[in-house]
Scaffold this active site. Sequence first.
Site, mmCIF file in Angstrom:
data_model
loop_
_atom_site.group_PDB
_atom_site.id
_atom_site.type_symbol
_atom_site.label_atom_id
_atom_site.label_comp_id
_atom_site.label_asym_id
_atom_site.label_seq_id
_atom_site.Cartn_x
_atom_site.Cartn_y
_atom_site.Cartn_z
ATOM 1 N N GLU A 63 -3.636 -7.361 -10.229
ATOM 2 C CA GLU A 63 -2.618 -7.976 -11.086
ATOM 3 C C GLU A 63 -2.614 -7.433 -12.515
ATOM 4 O OE1 GLU A 63 -0.664 -10.007 -9.356
ATOM 5 O OE2 GLU A 63 -2.037 -9.917 -7.662
ATOM 6 N N THR A 68 2.985 -1.188 -11.374
ATOM 7 C CA THR A 68 4.241 -1.140 -12.131
ATOM 8 C C THR A 68 4.276 0.113 -12.995
ATOM 9 O OG1 THR A 68 4.244 -3.560 -12.191
ATOM 10 C CG2 THR A 68 5.758 -2.434 -13.676
ATOM 11 N N ARG A 205 6.485 -7.419 -6.342
ATOM 12 C CA ARG A 205 5.028 -7.456 -6.290
ATOM 13 C C ARG A 205 4.522 -7.275 -4.873
ATOM 14 N NH1 ARG A 205 1.065 -5.825 -6.781
ATOM 15 N NH2 ARG A 205 -0.939 -6.781 -7.170
ATOM 16 N N ASP A 233 -3.202 5.977 -7.795
ATOM 17 C CA ASP A 233 -3.224 4.516 -7.962
ATOM 18 C C ASP A 233 -3.971 3.924 -6.769
ATOM 19 O OD1 ASP A 233 -2.716 1.879 -8.670
ATOM 20 O OD2 ASP A 233 -0.742 1.850 -7.729
ATOM 21 N N GLN A 237 -7.869 -5.215 -6.121
ATOM 22 C CA GLN A 237 -8.686 -6.323 -5.628
ATOM 23 C C GLN A 237 -10.080 -5.820 -5.223
ATOM 24 O OE1 GLN A 237 -5.333 -6.439 -4.969
ATOM 25 N NE2 GLN A 237 -5.001 -8.319 -6.108
#
Length: 398
Positions: A63, A68, A205, A233, A237
């Site tokens: 998060e 993005t 998301r 990327d 988590q």
Amino acid sequence: MLSILVETMGLLCSKKQHLSEADAEENAQVDNSALAAEIERRIAQETKAEKHIQKLLLLGAGESGKSTIFKQIKLLFQTGFDEAELKSYIPVIHANVYQTIKILHDGSKEFAQNDENSSKYVLSAENKDIGEKLSEIGGRLDHPRLTKELAQDIETLWKDAAIQETYARGNELQVPDCAHYFMENLQRLSDVNYVPTKEDVLYARVRTTGVVEIQFSPVGGNKKSGEVYRLFDVGGQRNERRKWIHLFEGVTAVIFCAAISEYDQMLFEDENKNRMMETKELFDWVLKQQCFEKTSFMLFLNKFDIFEKKVLKVPLNVCEWFKDYQPVSTGKQEIEHAYEFVKKKFEELYFQSTAPDRVDRVFKIYRTTALDQKLVKKTFKLVDETLRRRNLFEAGLL
């Protein structure tokens, strides 16, 4: 290389049939030698080109806004998303909508049962059945396409006072940042001919699993006018981090994303762990990796747009790491003071976690909002300039 083989074989097959066996053999040897030489030349070219590609690793906790940033790079420095790619986000966006309204509905029920001022979290009688229906849909593995009828139900529930009170406490739940944006665009998202916009895609998301990569140049298509980068990327988590390790070798720079707005939120995968404390520990761990001793570090203090709104309502010192923070003013002055405090904390952590023999590696901090395309573009041009200067310095040209 396959095309070279096919082309050369075609040339061999077109030889005149009346050549003597010896001549044919001699010509075949010449052609095979030429083919081998061409293959060697191509391999040498590709190897040389690879040496000029700078490897960037995009790291951060879940998060943090990494993905993005990744999507922005595709939009800014590549061809963006074609219509097929945009349409592929429809089920993702619709799932975000259903999951968000479920989180808010279930959260309101929990607050209504456990909160002292429980009455304000109780849904109006006419919306209770709608809430239960949408919660059931949100809990499915496969979500239906968003229809006008379902969008109207979601909009009705979203406007319920109990849901708005729950949304105000979204930091205590796992309400995604895209919640408000998608709830305000329900009619458009449910249109039968709906095609997501670039902005919709940026807000969408989906948790990154595995590793995705993109090659780009911040100066555009003319690769000769700037460095070429390959950006990786990876999932943020905890259960995804083991996949990072094999990427650590030969990295030019680590871009570490820290969501500075999440100082009062808990992890998705561990609701007893503060997100900012997790970010601190992860940044500390990454800094100490032996393979990064000469690697540049670019720290993106991300989600500043959310931070500047939140910090005036929720004091920084609710986070254990920031417990010594003292507000000094109000408005913009206080926002800047709070930001500089957070920035200083990360700077201190960097130098505490950096061995004396690594102090000469490049370390830069950038204030970012991943959804702001102009800011992301400006930031990556600054990153590009920093890394190019570093390369010239190492080559003895500066």
